[in-house]
Motif scaffolding. Structure first.
Motif, PDB file in Angstrom:
ATOM      1  N   THR A   1      30.341  26.253 -30.231  1.00  0.00           N
ATOM      2  CA  THR A   1      31.134  26.590 -29.049  1.00  0.00           C
ATOM      3  C   THR A   1      30.344  26.336 -27.767  1.00  0.00           C
ATOM      4  OG1 THR A   1      32.384  28.266 -30.284  1.00  0.00           O
ATOM      5  CG2 THR A   1      32.359  28.452 -27.887  1.00  0.00           C
ATOM      6  N   ALA A   2      29.081  26.753 -27.757  1.00  0.00           N
ATOM      7  CA  ALA A   2      28.254  26.521 -26.565  1.00  0.00           C
ATOM      8  C   ALA A   2      28.107  25.030 -26.286  1.00  0.00           C
ATOM      9  CB  ALA A   2      26.884  27.169 -26.753  1.00  0.00           C
TER      10      ALA A   2
ATOM     11  N   PHE B   1      33.637  19.799 -31.928  1.00  0.00           N
ATOM     12  CA  PHE B   1      34.624  18.786 -31.541  1.00  0.00           C
ATOM     13  C   PHE B   1      35.929  19.402 -31.044  1.00  0.00           C
ATOM     14  CE2 PHE B   1      38.106  15.844 -32.613  1.00  0.00           C
ATOM     15  CZ  PHE B   1      37.762  14.797 -31.786  1.00  0.00           C
ATOM     16  N   PRO B   2      36.585  20.308 -31.800  1.00  0.00           N
ATOM     17  CA  PRO B   2      37.823  20.889 -31.252  1.00  0.00           C
ATOM     18  C   PRO B   2      37.599  21.671 -29.967  1.00  0.00           C
ATOM     19  CG  PRO B   2      37.160  22.021 -33.264  1.00  0.00           C
ATOM     20  CD  PRO B   2      36.316  20.795 -33.162  1.00  0.00           C
TER      21      PRO B   2
ATOM     22  N   LEU C   1      41.461  26.717 -24.552  1.00  0.00           N
ATOM     23  CA  LEU C   1      40.178  27.063 -25.144  1.00  0.00           C
ATOM     24  C   LEU C   1      40.362  27.948 -26.364  1.00  0.00           C
ATOM     25  CD1 LEU C   1      37.103  27.235 -25.218  1.00  0.00           C
ATOM     26  CD2 LEU C   1      37.252  29.113 -23.550  1.00  0.00           C
ATOM     27  N   PHE C   2      41.179  28.988 -26.253  1.00  0.00           N
ATOM     28  CA  PHE C   2      41.351  29.892 -27.390  1.00  0.00           C
ATOM     29  C   PHE C   2      42.092  29.216 -28.537  1.00  0.00           C
ATOM     30  CE2 PHE C   2      40.318  33.290 -24.357  1.00  0.00           C
ATOM     31  CZ  PHE C   2      39.447  34.029 -25.150  1.00  0.00           C
TER      32      PHE C   2
ATOM     33  N   GLY D   1      39.606  20.558 -26.683  1.00  0.00           N
ATOM     34  CA  GLY D   1      40.492  21.568 -26.116  1.00  0.00           C
ATOM     35  C   GLY D   1      40.082  21.979 -24.718  1.00  0.00           C
ATOM     36  N   MET D   2      38.767  22.112 -24.503  1.00  0.00           N
ATOM     37  CA  MET D   2      38.298  22.526 -23.184  1.00  0.00           C
ATOM     38  C   MET D   2      38.497  21.419 -22.158  1.00  0.00           C
ATOM     39  SD  MET D   2      37.222  25.237 -21.863  1.00  0.00           S
ATOM     40  CE  MET D   2      36.334  25.948 -20.487  1.00  0.00           C
ATOM     41  N   VAL D   3      38.285  20.175 -22.539  1.00  0.00           N
ATOM     42  CA  VAL D   3      38.548  19.065 -21.619  1.00  0.00           C
ATOM     43  C   VAL D   3      40.019  19.065 -21.210  1.00  0.00           C
ATOM     44  CG1 VAL D   3      38.690  16.556 -21.441  1.00  0.00           C
ATOM     45  CG2 VAL D   3      36.637  17.625 -22.361  1.00  0.00           C
ATOM     46  N   LYS D   4      40.900  19.247 -22.185  1.00  0.00           N
ATOM     47  CA  LYS D   4      42.328  19.291 -21.873  1.00  0.00           C
ATOM     48  C   LYS D   4      42.643  20.459 -20.937  1.00  0.00           C
ATOM     49  CE  LYS D   4      46.886  19.619 -24.062  1.00  0.00           C
ATOM     50  NZ  LYS D   4      47.320  20.831 -23.338  1.00  0.00           N
TER      51      LYS D   4
END
Length: 303
Positions: free
Chosen positions: A112-113, A176-177, A220-221, A181-184
């Protein structure tokens, strides 16, 4: 009474869920009956008993090493290995689950980090996006079964054994996810809002904390729910090539060596339950964050 004013019916989903569960159990028992039939019939013949249909059907549900264990056999094994043994026993599934869980959580934290750092870099630095994003995507095209032995051997040569190699493999599947997800999420705010932040002379850091990050929380979640389940899979895969003596992966490996199919299925059930609990924990964290920020959890739209 309008649909909006109609009070929600308690237990409205209980009947469909119960129907699905009963259907799964029925199909499972049917698979156990068909899969174990020939073995049970042969066992009765060797014992000198007549292979009548009723006797064979009963024998399919009580084989010591069935091809397809019946649900009640797995339930008995779970009761014995979870509650009938001390938690510190090497035969306890609770002990093996705790070993796998510890590596899963460490790998989830590392992944995650890493995913968050990569996402922030990709969104804010075009050079990072062009140089790293293709490699981030390409990293997931390599099968994890091929990566795991390489990681184990490389880290073992460096003197790193035990929990860390498994955590690294879990992080490999996890980051990867989170990155995607965070980029989106970070790029989801409307352009007009970004222009408004610039009008207020907000810098990149202020825009990140006050606009992009709050907008990215639902994505993110959603990514974290996928990532935490992938971390568990990575940990179990990491336990397979190491000859580990503890962990759900080691339990699966031992069961396959000795043909203990009931033990294998029980370990799989515990792994599935552990994954569901981890996803539920992320959902609880999401709900708590939504209350703090005045938002709404992802997927909680109007019905």
């Amino acid at each position: 009474m309008t649909p909006e004013a109609r009070p929600p019916r308690s237990g409205g989903h209980a009947l469909p869920v119960a129907a699905v569960v009963l259907a799964i159990l029925a199909l499972w028992y049917l698979a156990a009956l068909l899969g174990n039939w020939s073995g049970a019939a042969d066992a009765l013949v060797r014992a000198g008993a007549a292979p009548e249909a009723g006797a064979v059907a009963a024998a399919t549900m009580a084989q010591e090493r069935p091809v397809v264990p019946a649900p009640h056999q797995i339930a008995q094994e779970l009761a014995r290995s979870l509650f009938g043994l001390p938690v510190t026993s090497k035969r306890s599934l609770a002990y093996h689950a705790s070993v796998t869980l510890s590596a899963t959580l460490v790998g989830f934290g590392i992944g995650t980090a890493l995913g968050l750092v990569l996402a922030v870099g990709i969104v804010h630095l075009r050079s990072v996006e062009r140089s790293l994003m293709p490699w981030v995507v390409a990293s997931q095209t390599v099968p994890i079964l091929a990566v795991a032995p390489i990681v184990i051997v490389a880290l073992g040569a460096a003197g790193l054994t035990g929990l860390l190699p498994k955590a690294v493999i879990a992080a490999y599947l996890c980051f990867f996810p989170v990155t995607v997800g965070m980029v989106k999420g970070l790029t989801s705010p409307d352009r007009m809002l970004a222009d408004l932040m610039r009008t207020y002379s907000a810098g990149r850091r202020q825009t990140l904390w006050r606009l992009r990050l709050p907008a990215a929380l639902p994505d993110l979640f959603a990514a974290l729910k996928i990532a935490v389940a992938a971390s568990l899979v990575g940990t179990i895969v990491g336990e397979l090539p190491t000859g580990a003596q503890a962990g759900l992966g080691a339990r699966l490996l031992a069961g396959s060596y000795y043909g203990q199919t009931v033990q294998i299925w029980a370990a799989l059930v515990v792994a599935a339950a552990l994954s569901a609990l981890l996803v539920a924990a992320v959902s609880l964290a999401e709900a708590g964050m939504a209350r703090l920020t005045g938002g709404r959890p992802s997927g909680a739209g109007a019905r």
